[in-house]
Scaffold this motif. Structure first.
Motif, PDB file in Angstrom:
ATOM      1  N   GLY A  72       3.498  18.118   9.506  1.00 51.01           N
ATOM      2  CA  GLY A  72       3.132  17.148  10.525  1.00 51.01           C
ATOM      3  C   GLY A  72       2.520  15.871   9.988  1.00 51.01           C
ATOM      4  N   TYR A  73       2.370  14.912  10.909  1.00 49.45           N
ATOM      5  CA  TYR A  73       1.786  13.610  10.596  1.00 49.45           C
ATOM      6  C   TYR A  73       0.510  13.362  11.377  1.00 49.45           C
ATOM      7  CZ  TYR A  73       6.379  12.316   8.726  1.00 49.45           C
ATOM      8  OH  TYR A  73       7.532  12.257   8.019  1.00 49.45           O
ATOM      9  N   ASP A  74      -0.121  14.407  11.867  1.00 47.79           N
ATOM     10  CA  ASP A  74      -1.255  14.226  12.756  1.00 47.79           C
ATOM     11  C   ASP A  74      -2.438  13.506  12.110  1.00 47.79           C
ATOM     12  OD1 ASP A  74      -1.408  16.582  11.204  1.00 47.79           O
ATOM     13  OD2 ASP A  74      -2.968  17.389  12.504  1.00 47.79           O
ATOM     14  N   ASN A  75      -2.477  13.411  10.792  1.00 47.55           N
ATOM     15  CA  ASN A  75      -3.594  12.729  10.147  1.00 47.55           C
ATOM     16  C   ASN A  75      -3.181  11.421   9.467  1.00 47.55           C
ATOM     17  OD1 ASN A  75      -2.198  14.079   8.145  1.00 47.55           O
ATOM     18  ND2 ASN A  75      -4.011  14.618   6.978  1.00 47.55           N
ATOM     19  N   VAL A  76      -2.028  10.873   9.857  1.00 51.77           N
ATOM     20  CA  VAL A  76      -1.552   9.600   9.313  1.00 51.77           C
ATOM     21  C   VAL A  76      -1.090   8.711  10.466  1.00 51.77           C
ATOM     22  CG1 VAL A  76       0.136   8.476   7.813  1.00 51.77           C
ATOM     23  CG2 VAL A  76      -0.705  10.753   7.225  1.00 51.77           C
ATOM     24  N   ASP A  77      -1.510   7.469  10.441  1.00 53.70           N
ATOM     25  CA  ASP A  77      -0.991   6.513  11.420  1.00 53.70           C
ATOM     26  C   ASP A  77       0.397   6.090  10.934  1.00 53.70           C
ATOM     27  OD1 ASP A  77      -0.349   4.386  13.092  1.00 53.70           O
ATOM     28  OD2 ASP A  77      -2.391   3.591  13.106  1.00 53.70           O
ATOM     29  N   HIS A  78       1.380   6.967  11.139  1.00 44.47           N
ATOM     30  CA  HIS A  78       2.722   6.738  10.593  1.00 44.47           C
ATOM     31  C   HIS A  78       3.442   5.586  11.281  1.00 44.47           C
ATOM     32  CE1 HIS A  78       3.345   9.622  13.856  1.00 44.47           C
ATOM     33  NE2 HIS A  78       4.551   9.110  13.968  1.00 44.47           N
ATOM     34  N   ARG A  79       3.097   5.289  12.503  1.00 48.29           N
ATOM     35  CA  ARG A  79       3.731   4.143  13.185  1.00 48.29           C
ATOM     36  C   ARG A  79       3.326   2.826  12.522  1.00 48.29           C
ATOM     37  NH1 ARG A  79       2.761   7.853  17.254  1.00 48.29           N
ATOM     38  NH2 ARG A  79       4.647   8.531  18.318  1.00 48.29           N
ATOM     39  N   LEU A  80       2.052   2.691  12.219  1.00 48.89           N
ATOM     40  CA  LEU A  80       1.589   1.493  11.527  1.00 48.89           C
ATOM     41  C   LEU A  80       2.194   1.417  10.127  1.00 48.89           C
ATOM     42  CD1 LEU A  80      -0.135  -1.041  11.286  1.00 48.89           C
ATOM     43  CD2 LEU A  80      -2.002   0.434  10.484  1.00 48.89           C
ATOM     44  N   ALA A  81       2.255   2.548   9.433  1.00 48.00           N
ATOM     45  CA  ALA A  81       2.860   2.554   8.099  1.00 48.00           C
ATOM     46  C   ALA A  81       4.312   2.078   8.175  1.00 48.00           C
ATOM     47  CB  ALA A  81       2.779   3.946   7.486  1.00 48.00           C
ATOM     48  N   ALA A  82       5.046   2.524   9.165  1.00 47.18           N
ATOM     49  CA  ALA A  82       6.438   2.089   9.327  1.00 47.18           C
ATOM     50  C   ALA A  82       6.512   0.590   9.610  1.00 47.18           C
ATOM     51  CB  ALA A  82       7.112   2.874  10.446  1.00 47.18           C
ATOM     52  N   GLN A  83       5.597   0.078  10.405  1.00 49.38           N
ATOM     53  CA  GLN A  83       5.554  -1.358  10.669  1.00 49.38           C
ATOM     54  C   GLN A  83       5.272  -2.144   9.395  1.00 49.38           C
ATOM     55  OE1 GLN A  83       2.569  -1.951  13.659  1.00 49.38           O
ATOM     56  NE2 GLN A  83       3.757  -0.930  15.256  1.00 49.38           N
ATOM     57  N   ARG A  84       4.504  -1.554   8.495  1.00 52.58           N
ATOM     58  CA  ARG A  84       4.179  -2.196   7.221  1.00 52.58           C
ATOM     59  C   ARG A  84       5.292  -2.009   6.203  1.00 52.58           C
ATOM     60  NH1 ARG A  84      -1.215  -2.492   5.462  1.00 52.58           N
ATOM     61  NH2 ARG A  84      -0.218  -3.635   3.787  1.00 52.58           N
ATOM     62  N   ALA A  85       6.379  -1.371   6.603  1.00 53.09           N
ATOM     63  CA  ALA A  85       7.592  -1.192   5.792  1.00 53.09           C
ATOM     64  C   ALA A  85       7.428  -0.209   4.647  1.00 53.09           C
ATOM     65  CB  ALA A  85       8.110  -2.537   5.280  1.00 53.09           C
ATOM     66  N   PHE A  86       6.554   0.770   4.803  1.00 52.64           N
ATOM     67  CA  PHE A  86       6.586   1.884   3.870  1.00 52.64           C
ATOM     68  C   PHE A  86       6.656   3.189   4.645  1.00 52.64           C
ATOM     69  CE2 PHE A  86       2.038   2.640   4.233  1.00 52.64           C
ATOM     70  CZ  PHE A  86       1.460   1.390   4.258  1.00 52.64           C
ATOM     71  N   PRO A  87       7.548   4.061   4.198  1.00 57.10           N
ATOM     72  CA  PRO A  87       7.797   5.299   4.932  1.00 57.10           C
ATOM     73  C   PRO A  87       6.700   6.336   4.732  1.00 57.10           C
ATOM     74  CG  PRO A  87       9.141   5.237   2.961  1.00 57.10           C
ATOM     75  CD  PRO A  87       8.419   3.909   3.043  1.00 57.10           C
ATOM     76  N   CYS A  88       6.601   7.226   5.695  1.00 51.78           N
ATOM     77  CA  CYS A  88       5.774   8.424   5.576  1.00 51.78           C
ATOM     78  C   CYS A  88       6.730   9.602   5.498  1.00 51.78           C
ATOM     79  CB  CYS A  88       4.875   8.603   6.789  1.00 51.78           C
ATOM     80  SG  CYS A  88       3.577   7.395   6.923  1.00 51.78           S
ATOM     81  N   ARG A  89       6.459  10.502   4.618  1.00 55.48           N
ATOM     82  CA  ARG A  89       7.272  11.699   4.476  1.00 55.48           C
ATOM     83  C   ARG A  89       6.350  12.902   4.492  1.00 55.48           C
ATOM     84  NH1 ARG A  89      10.503   8.658   5.942  1.00 55.48           N
ATOM     85  NH2 ARG A  89      12.222   7.806   4.775  1.00 55.48           N
ATOM     86  N   THR A  90       6.854  14.001   5.003  1.00 54.01           N
ATOM     87  CA  THR A  90       6.103  15.246   4.998  1.00 54.01           C
ATOM     88  C   THR A  90       6.835  16.252   4.133  1.00 54.01           C
ATOM     89  OG1 THR A  90       5.093  16.970   6.357  1.00 54.01           O
ATOM     90  CG2 THR A  90       7.164  16.060   7.155  1.00 54.01           C
ATOM     91  N   PHE A  91       6.077  16.998   3.357  1.00 47.96           N
ATOM     92  CA  PHE A  91       6.636  18.025   2.485  1.00 47.96           C
ATOM     93  C   PHE A  91       5.899  19.326   2.733  1.00 47.96           C
ATOM     94  CE2 PHE A  91       7.935  14.179   0.376  1.00 47.96           C
ATOM     95  CZ  PHE A  91       9.244  14.469   0.061  1.00 47.96           C
ATOM     96  N   PRO A  92       6.344  20.091   3.742  1.00 49.83           N
ATOM     97  CA  PRO A  92       5.637  21.318   4.087  1.00 49.83           C
ATOM     98  C   PRO A  92       5.634  22.356   2.981  1.00 49.83           C
ATOM     99  CG  PRO A  92       7.549  20.989   5.509  1.00 49.83           C
ATOM    100  CD  PRO A  92       7.441  19.800   4.619  1.00 49.83           C
ATOM    101  N   THR A  93       6.542  22.272   2.037  1.00 52.08           N
ATOM    102  CA  THR A  93       6.551  23.264   0.960  1.00 52.08           C
ATOM    103  C   THR A  93       5.369  23.097   0.027  1.00 52.08           C
ATOM    104  OG1 THR A  93       7.978  21.865  -0.386  1.00 52.08           O
ATOM    105  CG2 THR A  93       9.051  23.545   0.983  1.00 52.08           C
ATOM    106  N   THR A  94       4.653  21.988   0.100  1.00 53.45           N
ATOM    107  CA  THR A  94       3.473  21.811  -0.737  1.00 53.45           C
ATOM    108  C   THR A  94       2.238  22.423  -0.103  1.00 53.45           C
ATOM    109  OG1 THR A  94       2.921  19.684   0.212  1.00 53.45           O
ATOM    110  CG2 THR A  94       4.343  19.679  -1.740  1.00 53.45           C
ATOM    111  N   ALA A  95       2.302  22.800   1.158  1.00 57.42           N
ATOM    112  CA  ALA A  95       1.142  23.295   1.886  1.00 57.42           C
ATOM    113  C   ALA A  95       0.521  24.572   1.322  1.00 57.42           C
ATOM    114  CB  ALA A  95       1.509  23.491   3.351  1.00 57.42           C
ATOM    115  N   PRO A  96       1.259  25.468   0.663  1.00 55.10           N
ATOM    116  CA  PRO A  96       0.641  26.719   0.241  1.00 55.10           C
ATOM    117  C   PRO A  96      -0.411  26.613  -0.864  1.00 55.10           C
ATOM    118  CG  PRO A  96       2.997  27.016   0.433  1.00 55.10           C
ATOM    119  CD  PRO A  96       2.701  25.548   0.553  1.00 55.10           C
TER     120      PRO A  96
END
Length: 112
Positions: free
Chosen positions: A79-103
């Motif tokens: 999830g992206y619940d702790n990132v303002d991903h909309r603002l990041a997208a407006q600033r032209a850098f992507p947000c990516r999530t990698f759930p496999t790193t969670a463990p």
């Protein structure tokens, strides 16, 4: 002269980043701050090229607007619940999530 990138792991991880340095070491300097809130990042991440964050803090407008050259935010988990991903997208850098790193079970060393 080859450009070296700066990758910051903002929170949760407090180890020597052996895996991250093994993968990125030829092209980037990698540092972990183990921050518990955004205020602990002030003056430390503004020149980062990439940011990796787990779940101990949020990246809000106040932090994202200070990023001068960030190209990517990676949410290491679900999830992206702790990132303002909309603002990041407006600033032209992507947000990516990698759930496999969670463990990662410990901030000291990765799980086997």
């Amino acid at each position: 002269m080859t450009t070296r990138y700066k990758v910051i792991v903002t929170d949760f991880v407090a180890d020597e980043l052996a895996t991250e340095k093994r993968i990125l070491g030829d092209i980037a300097d990698v540092a972990a701050f183990d921050a518990h809130n955004e205020e602990q990042l002030v003056g430390r991440i503004e020149d980062a090229d990439a940011i990796m964050l787990y779940h101990n803090l949020r990246l809000t407008r106040s932090t994202i607007e200070r990023l001068r050259q960030c190209k990517l935010i990676v949410r290491c988990g679900v999830g992206y619940d702790n990132v303002d991903h909309r603002l990041a997208a407006q600033r032209a850098f992507p947000c990516r999530t990698f759930p496999t790193t969670a463990p990662r079970k410990s901030p000291i060393r990765p799980s086997p």
